[in-house]
Design an enzyme around this catalytic site. Structure first.
Site, PDB file in Angstrom:
ATOM      1  N   ASP A 160       0.274  -7.160   1.433  1.00 12.05           N
ATOM      2  CA  ASP A 160       0.672  -6.020   1.406  1.00 12.05           C
ATOM      3  C   ASP A 160       1.740  -5.994   1.447  1.00 12.05           C
ATOM      4  O   ASP A 160       2.648  -5.156   2.420  1.00 12.05           O
ATOM      5  CB  ASP A 160       0.028  -5.858   2.503  1.00 12.05           C
ATOM      6  N   HIS A 211       1.058  -1.631   0.054  1.00 13.74           N
ATOM      7  CA  HIS A 211      -0.015   0.138   0.270  1.00 13.74           C
ATOM      8  C   HIS A 211       0.748   1.196   0.124  1.00 13.74           C
ATOM      9  O   HIS A 211       0.705   2.369   0.101  1.00 13.74           O
ATOM     10  CB  HIS A 211      -1.089  -0.088   1.161  1.00 13.74           C
ATOM     11  N   SER A 265       4.979   2.534   7.737  1.00 16.79           N
ATOM     12  CA  SER A 265       4.483   0.944   7.251  1.00 16.79           C
ATOM     13  C   SER A 265       5.610   0.836   6.089  1.00 16.79           C
ATOM     14  O   SER A 265       6.573   1.092   5.735  1.00 16.79           O
ATOM     15  CB  SER A 265       3.621   1.289   6.109  1.00 16.79           C
TER      16      SER A 265
END
Length: 511
Positions: A156, A121, A236
């Site tokens: 992801d 992402h 992230s």
């Protein structure tokens, strides 16, 4: 000369000794968290006096990742509610508007030649945005353009590649299966674009399943390491290290009512991430096993109703037609107790075991049915791609009538025929009550201003065009484009309509 010769010999022998002791050639680039380099940096047992040495050893391999994006802007109709409303956005009118966007995240280098791991992402924005540039920034501020090597939406994860003449500092994955609740961990990343930020905490839980926020996950990838080390937006894709400098997780998500850290962060375990990263790095499609069943927990009521003494295994809610589970004889209502001789537990769920099994593998599965245990053998299938999943989940309501007069119309089928088509999936075929072996494309919308508006309707199935069978929207595009090049004014469609006794032909004039 003798002295110089002797000194040179000693140095060479010393280099050889180092090579033998470490297993690496003298002067070779080794991982920042290699055992030979990390021993003097790790904190002592118990509460560490400081994480400074460990951080200094690991931080050179942790990077910041930024993207430059092109985002389509949804323009409002300035004539809405007026007699001129239909003039806005028609073909030949206003073109789509775009703005520049960006995203910030973290990552870490896993090899001296510059492969970088991050979250999908971070580099694959949702919606109508497209990534134009990816930049990796080293701790010293040096920037490198990055190539996107591969992504996997289900887990992801993403792999990038950067290049330079000299080797990069890097770190390696550790064994997250050995992580225990209460172990110390540190997270390094780029929260809120600050860069090079280190936080510490402990492992709060393992095998945790957090809310997905609407993102579909495969059962193998819903097992996370939970930590109270501060993780915020921008962390992230960054690494979660244990006290031996091993990457045991990839920071991925938080639960927060405020948008900031409240001490509940999640990391993808290294044991799950490492095999996927290796496949992406090699440019291969990520392979994961698939049964084709919907599963649920066995609660006390279910256990009591089927005569089990305790809650064990997983309950089969449904079985997909034609998939491996059905072919092996698994039925809805079965309870799966063991897979490949291993008991099914919350930590080792059916989805986890199967997804981490290579497609084509034959697995014995022990079931509980009608008060008896029985064993069937399943040949594991390949988990569907994102595109296949999207098609299978697509629904179709023939009563709905989208308006094609709003917005730009692209493609020969939409521009020239005034229709929009989608693939005929098994699910849509069932909704339209079409035979299972029907091949064609479904009309999803019709522009009532076009000739097609008087002759076809939403829900019609186009079987052929100009006597060429059609099985995908792309094939119909090619046929219409070819007719246009040949100067044809009309395309002959063969239509199957819901409720009609047989297909019929209709000539649709192009515009």
């Amino acid at each position: 000369m003798k002295y110089a010769y002797g000194l040179t010999s000693a140095l060479l022998v010393g280099g050889a000794a180092i090579s033998l002791a470490t297993g690496y050639p003298a002067g070779a680039q080794v991982a920042q968290n290699d055992e030979s380099r990390i021993a003097g940096a790790v904190p002592r047992a118990g509460a560490p006096e400081s994480f400074a040495d460990l951080t200094a050893q690991l931080q050179p391999a942790v990077v910041n990742i930024s993207t430059k994006q092109r985002v389509e802007v949804q323009t409002m109709n300035p004539f809405a509610g007026t007699p001129f409303e239909g003039l806005f956005g028609r073909r030949g009118g206003q073109q789509p508007q775009y703005r520049e966007g960006q995203s910030l995240g973290s990552g870490f280098i896993i090899s001296a030649d510059g492969f970088v791991v991050t979250n999908n992402h971070v580099v694959s924005p949702p919606g109508s945005a497209t990534v134009e540039e990816i930049t990796v920034t080293m701790p010293d501020g040096t920037e490198y353009p990055a190539e996107l090597v591969g992504t996997d939406q289900q887990s992801d994860l993403a792999v990038l590649k950067i290049d330079r003449d000299e080797p990069f500092p890097f770190v390696e994955f550790g064994d997250s299966d050995q992580a225990r609740v209460g172990d110390w961990v540190i997270a390094i990343g780029n929260p809120f674009g600050l860069g090079g930020t280190v936080t510490s905490g402990i492992i709060s839980a393992v095998y945790r399943t957090p809310p997905t926020g609407g993102r579909q996950v495969v059962g193998a990838y819903d097992r996370y390491i939970q930590t109270d080390a501060s993780i915020n937006r921008g962390n992230s894709g960054g690494p979660l290290f244990d006290m031996r400098g091993n990457v045991i997780g990839i920071n991925n998500a938080i639960i927060s009512p405020t948008g900031g850290s409240v001490g509940i962060g999640f990391a993808i375990p290294a044991d799950i991430a490492a095999p996927i990263v290796e496949q992406l790095r090699e440019g291969r499609r990520v392979e994961r096993g698939f049964l084709g069943v919907s599963l649920g927990p066995v609660d006390d009521d279910i256990a009591d109703s089927v005569g089990l003494d305790r809650r064990v295994g997983e309950f089969v809610q449904s079985v997909r037609e034609g998939d491996p589970a059905e072919r092996a004889g698994i039925r809805a209502g079965d309870i799966i107790l063991e897979v490949d001789g291993r008991p099914v537990t919350p930590e080792r769920s059916v989805s986890y075991i199967v997804a981490n099994t290579a497609p084509g593998t034959r697995l014995p599965i022990t079931l509980y049915r009608n008060g008896e245990r029985r064993t069937v053998t399943v040949t594991v299938g390949q988990y569907p791609s994102e595109e296949e999943l999207a098609r299978e989940q697509q629904t179709f309501d023939p009563e709905e009538e989208p308006d094609m007069s709003e917005g730009p119309q692209t493609g020969a089928v939409a521009e020239r025929l005034g229709i929009q088509v989608i693939e005929l999936t098994p699910q849509i075929a069932r909704q339209l009550r079409a035979p299972a072996d029907t091949r064609g494309v479904v009309i999803a919308a019709v522009d009532r201003r076009a000739d097609a508006g008087r002759k076809v309707t939403r829900g019609d199935i186009i079987l052929s065009a100009n006597y060429n069978e059609v099985s995908s929207p792309e094939e119909l595009e090619q046929i219409v484009a070819e007719a246009q090049r040949n100067g044809r004014d009309t395309v002959l469609l063969r239509i199957q309509r819901v409720g009609a006794p047989s297909p019929f032909y209709v000539g649709v004039r192009m515009r």
